[in-house]
Write an enzyme that holds these catalytic residues in place. Structure first.
Site, PDB file in Angstrom:
ATOM      1  N   ASP A   1      62.038  67.343  21.056  1.00 15.76           N
ATOM      2  CA  ASP A   1      62.011  67.187  22.512  1.00 15.76           C
ATOM      3  C   ASP A   1      63.251  67.753  23.178  1.00 15.76           C
ATOM      4  OD1 ASP A   1      59.752  65.935  21.786  1.00 15.76           O
ATOM      5  OD2 ASP A   1      60.388  63.924  22.341  1.00 15.76           O
TER       6      ASP A   1
ATOM      7  N   ASP B   1      53.149  64.501  14.396  1.00 16.12           N
ATOM      8  CA  ASP B   1      54.293  64.197  15.261  1.00 16.12           C
ATOM      9  C   ASP B   1      54.741  62.756  14.992  1.00 16.12           C
ATOM     10  OD1 ASP B   1      56.127  64.304  17.291  1.00 16.12           O
ATOM     11  OD2 ASP B   1      54.682  64.666  18.888  1.00 16.12           O
TER      12      ASP B   1
END
Ligand SMILES: *[C@@H]1O[C@H](CO)[C@@H](O)[C@H](O)[C@H]1NC(C)=O
Ligand SMILES: *[C@@H]1O[C@H](CO)[C@@H](O)[C@H](O)[C@H]1NC(C)=O
Ligand SMILES: *[C@@H]1O[C@H](CO)[C@@H](O)[C@H](O)[C@H]1NC(C)=O
Ligand SMILES: *[C@@H]1O[C@H](CO)[C@@H](O)[C@H](O)[C@H]1NC(C)=O
Ligand SMILES: *[C@@H]1O[C@H](CO)[C@@H](O)[C@H](O)[C@H]1NC(C)=O
Length: 918
Positions: A592, A516
């Protein structure tokens, strides 16, 4: 994942960064085209006549398939460029333009390409001082015009693409900074050429301007697609009244939808489709890019007279006007390295792009099943309780994920032993149902002398350097951090070895990885990432290689996982940042997103854009990462994502817990049903992933990929297909009890997968929906393998019996495939341990034959049920012949739905057999 949000941490960040708001994306953190000086300069470059000319006297045939020319800027005759043309296999063409003698070497991306590209012969059919015409491939050709420079491309004699027909080719050659004005702050800085400042970040631009712009135009097209990643429409929108689409890997906190802002990954690849042809243009460039898209009508009157004959065959030349999509591409540095894929079919295009950049390799079976994630499952008890919840509620599950909090203070490759005292035992325990654990590992390394990874990397000089040669320091999850320099092969290798069992303590073969924050995200950097004047290995500025950083990170992780098992076990890695070629080593998700209906809806165009640009293994956080979905939204999201390639629930640390059973019995049941549907179709999905590895065809497809001539669906983004067999119309609005379903294709028949109700193609039907509904239809003519027994995980169902759903077309025919292997090793490649079957229904006979005679995988799996949809009448007899055995299985005919069900026909999936109906 994420961005901030522990209140104390947030206040700290707020204090040092002066970030004004966390409610929505703070657009002021990211540049507009006007704020990016090269974009500003290129966007306004619109000469009436292009000053670029090719000197055709300079033509050199390097070898058959490779030509070289000199390209000159007539306004600046001392600067010379070289233009190279390569004709490639599979109807593809590569054009490279670089400075002939640049004062600084220009960056060329190599990581995206798979091996040597194969040249094919070209035939120069015409050549004079004005132009040359060349045939290559299957009925494809190009016409290179010298004055001005312009390239026209034809597929089947139809004009499809052109380069520089709008005169926007503009190559900023490297030059010396004007001496006398060196100390003046702004005087010599013509429109941001020599330095620029964004917010309080200064970009020193030591090499000055280096950008390249060019127009690439799609003739006779009204839709273009691709260039992810944007939270925007599938058929790209005109940027006439907005910024261009931007390609620059950044961490956008709470991204907005329906705008051209950059997101986490970049693929500079655009496709165009019309009812005759599908074509593609890929500019291999890892710098910041911007792309304008405009839809026009081109008047043929003012057009090149020599070309008008190429329109003769086309229908829509009424009024001497044809549609055209003009696109203007602008990159900050690098070279022009353009690939033109000439189609002509959607399937050809998928092949053409993936021959060059690679296709998604067959994932482990469990990776395409259901994943449960959250920031964070806090300790071992929490993990065990969640797993027990899946047991108790009889919901299948293959993988549970651990986000950053599982580490010792965000030191990757460590565990917080107060919460995870015995991670190996945990992994062994979940292995009982062959489940896996995935942990997160980000590229920022906490600055802490007591942290071994930091110490070793620091001592060896493994961190990314500033322009002054110091270790670059920024802030991320652990606070002060440094970033590993993956461009250096020694560091790439060293990092990959951190994943070996002896280095990553507490891990077993049941643990896989999540990379990530690898754009990379730097909380206090310009645009939340690296400064552009950072110097990477080899002396390249971040400006030149920015969009590759995330890809190198996950490629190194992949290498580590591969080596961990001596090349025996297929790795799985999820990455947030990506570039063209990332598909070879990682799956991706859309970052996100938010628990809103609009975000549920945008998932379809986002995943379609990724699918057609090579990323067949992608998904979005189920439920939305930020905020709390209401139960209806959550259920609808589970239902939709059950039919998307990567299926993972994930949520932000500040959200309420949302395991599937927390919303009452009804919702638990609805979520269970959705996940069960996913598991029942895994044999089909797995077969599609195998085909993707071999042919580059992504499992999730826009409708036009299967029905290329049906103009009604060129903009569809409320629906999609899985393979050529399933049409999915998820419910994506909050309060509706009807949806409008268009069934594509002429003379097609479609079957509701639950009720077997039939629908005809080319018709729009209003379908009633309630919370149970997941409107999915199987195409008549396709046979789909399923596994209907309910099991805890995909891997323990590996040898379960198969149900074949045979959907008949109007000629009472159908065909389909089944691929199987052990689900996790490379033995399918090395030892041919696989099964690849073809099923064909014709003349009242269903046959199973092998598509791969060298295949040898042992399984007890057998055919336990055959469901034939659209069978016209109740037959008197059904006989199955397998080897020298004959049987007459029971059958049952449902008059109302024209469904014939054959129970326990019995043959092994590995054998040849014939079922005859009379
Ligand atoms: C190319 O060659 C022709 C004939 O030799 C000459 O007339 C022409 O000027 C040349 N063009 C260039 C650009 O040198
Ligand atoms: C090139 O020309 C040769 C001879 O005319 C022909 O056989 C061949 O098919 C042509 N190839 C292409 C790619 O047009
Ligand atoms: C210095 O800057 C001024 C103002 O932009 C410009 O007019 C002048 O030509 C520059 N001098 C040189 C030597 O480049
Ligand atoms: C992985 O293993 C191969 C074969 O053992 C070795 O050659 C290679 O250097 C290893 N790569 C890394 C990155 O450790
Ligand atoms: C579908 O088309 C067939 C053949 O034209 C016709 O007989 C049938 O009634 C149609 N079905 C529906 C539901 O419209």
């Amino acid at each position: 994942m994420k961005r901030f949000i522990h209140l104390t941490y947030f206040i700290f960040i707020l204090f040092i960064l002066n970030i004004p708001s966390i409610e929505n994306v703070d657009r002021s953190n990211f540049k507009t085209c006007e704020q990016s000086s090269f974009c500003r300069r290129q966007r306004k470059y619109k000469p009436d006549i292009s000053p670029y000319e090719i000197d055709l006297n300079s033509t050199k045939i390097i070898k058959n398939g490779h030509l070289r020319f000199l390209l000159l800027n007539t306004l600046k005759s001392h600067i010379k460029f070289k233009l190279e043309i390569f004709t490639l296999e599979h109807n593809s063409l590569r054009i490279k333009i670089n400075e002939l003698n640049p004062i600084r070497k220009r960056y060329e991306v190599k990581y995206s390409l798979v091996g040597e590209l194969k040249l094919v012969n070209m035939n120069i059919t015409k050549s004079d001082e004005k132009q040359i015409e060349v045939n290559f491939g299957e009925r494809t050709k190009f016409l290179l015009n010298a004055k001005p420079f312009r390239l026209d491309l034809f597929t089947n004699d139809i004009f499809v693409m052109s380069v520089n027909s709008n005169n926007m080719f503009n190559f900023e050659y490297y030059r010396k900074k004007p001496e006398s004005n060196k100390t003046a702050t702004n005087n010599n800085n013509e429109d941001g050429m020599w330095e620029e400042t964004f917010k309080n970040h200064h970009d020193s631009k030591p090499y000055g301007p280096s950008s390249i712009g060019v127009d690439v135009n799609f003739l006779n097209f009204e839709n273009v697609y691709g260039i992810p990643e944007h939270a925007d429409a599938f058929s790209l929108r005109s940027t006439h009244d907005s910024d261009p689409y931007r390609l620059f890997n950044v961490d956008v906190f709470e991204y907005d939808i329906l705008n051209p802002m950059a997101l986490y990954g970049s693929v500079p690849y655009m496709l165009a489709h019309n009812e005759h042809t599908t074509v593609g243009f890929f500019w291999l460039n890892s710098a910041e890019g911007w792309i304008d898209v405009n839809y026009n009508k081109l008047s043929l009157k003012n057009f090149f007279s020599t070309n008008t004959n190429f329109f003769a065959t086309q229908s829509n030349t009424k009024n001497n006007e044809i549609p055209e999509v003009t696109t203007h591409w602008m990159f900050e540095s690098g070279i022009f390295d353009g690939f033109f894929f000439m189609g002509p079919t959607p399937r050809d295009i998928f092949k053409q792009y993936t021959v060059i950049t690679g296709s998604v390799p067959l994932p482990p079976l469990w990776a395409i099943a259901y994943h449960q994630c959250r920031w964070n499952y806090i300790d071992e008890d929490d993990v065990r309780n969640v797993l027990n919840g899946f047991e108790h509620h009889r919901i299948p599950l293959d993988v549970i994920w651990l986000d950053i909090e599982h580490t010792n203070g965000k030191r990757y490759f460590t565990w917080d032993i107060s919460k995870f005292p015995n991670p190996e035992k945990l992994q062994d325990d979940i292995a009982i149902y062959r489940r896996k654990i995935i942990t997160v590992s980000d590229p920022h390394i906490k600055k802490d002398d007591g942290y071994q990874i930091y110490n070793e990397a620091k001592t060896r000089g493994y961190f990314v350097k500033t322009k002054d040669g110091q270790d670059y320091e920024g802030s991320c999850w652990p606070g002060s951090s440094m970033w590993l320099e993956f461009f250096n092969p020694d560091i790439f290798k060293w990092y990959s070895q951190r994943y070996l069992f002896e280095n990553y303590k507490g891990t077993t073969g049941n643990l896989f990885l999540w990379n990530d924050m690898n754009e990379p995200s730097v909380f206090n950097g310009p645009e939340i990432t690296f400064p552009k004047d950072i110097v990477h290995y080899g002396g390249w500025e971040d400006r030149e290689v920015h969009n590759l950083y995330g890809m190198l990170h996950h490629m190194s992780t992949f290498q580590g996982l591969l080596n961990r098992s001596n090349g025996h076990i297929r790795p799985f890695i999820l990455t947030r940042s990506f570039f063209a070629g990332s598909q070879r080593t990682a799956a991706i998700w859309t970052g996100d997103n938010s628990a809103q209906w609009s975000h549920l809806k945008i998932t379809i165009p986002m995943l379609l854009s990724l699918s057609i640009t090579g990323f067949g293994f992608s998904g979005a956080d189920v439920g939305g990462f930020f905020n709390n979905p209401d139960p209806k939204l959550l259920v609808r999201w589970y239902q939709m994502a059950a039919y998307q390639p990567f299926y993972r629930e994930h949520a932000h640390i500040d959200t309420a817990r949302r395991e599937p059973w927390l919303f009452g019995d009804d919702n638990t049941r609805l979520i269970r049903q959705a996940i069960e549907q996913r598991y029942s179709y895994l044999p089909y999905w797995y077969t599609l992933f195998y085909k993707q590895e071999r042919q580059g065809i992504p499992p999730m497809l826009p409708l036009w990929a299967n029905f290329p001539k049906d103009k009604k669906i060129f903009k569809s983004e409320d629906s999609f297909m899985i393979g050529n067999g399933l049409l999915v119309y998820p419910v994506i609005e909050a309060d509706i009890n009807q949806i409008s379903v268009y069934f594509p294709g002429e003379n097609t028949v479609w079957y509701d997968i639950q009720t077997y109700t039939q629908y005809n193609g080319s018709e729009t039907v209003l379908i009633n929906v309630d919370m149970e509904s997941i409107p999915v239809y199987q195409l008549g003519g396709v046979i789909i393998p399923r596994r209907l027994r309910k099991r805890r995980s995909s891997m323990i169902a590996l040898h379960d019996p198969i149900t074949l759903v045979v959907a008949l077309d109007r000629n009472y025919e159908a065909k389909g495939e089944l691929y199987m292997d052990d689900g996790y090793t490379y033995d399918y490649r090395r030892k041919r341990e696989l099964i690849y079957r073809r099923f064909t229904f014709k003349n009242n006979e269903l046959r199973s034959t092998s598509l791969d005679t060298t295949a040898k995988f042992h399984t007890d799996a057998w055919i336990e049920r055959i469901i034939i949809l659209g069978y016209p009448e109740n037959p008197s007899r059904v006989i199955i012949n397998s080897g020298d055995k004959q049987a007459t299985p029971l059958h049952n005919y449902q008059e109302a739905s024209h469904t014939l069900i054959i129970r326990r026909p019995g043959p092994s999936v590995t054998s040849d057999w014939t079922l005859s109906i009379s």
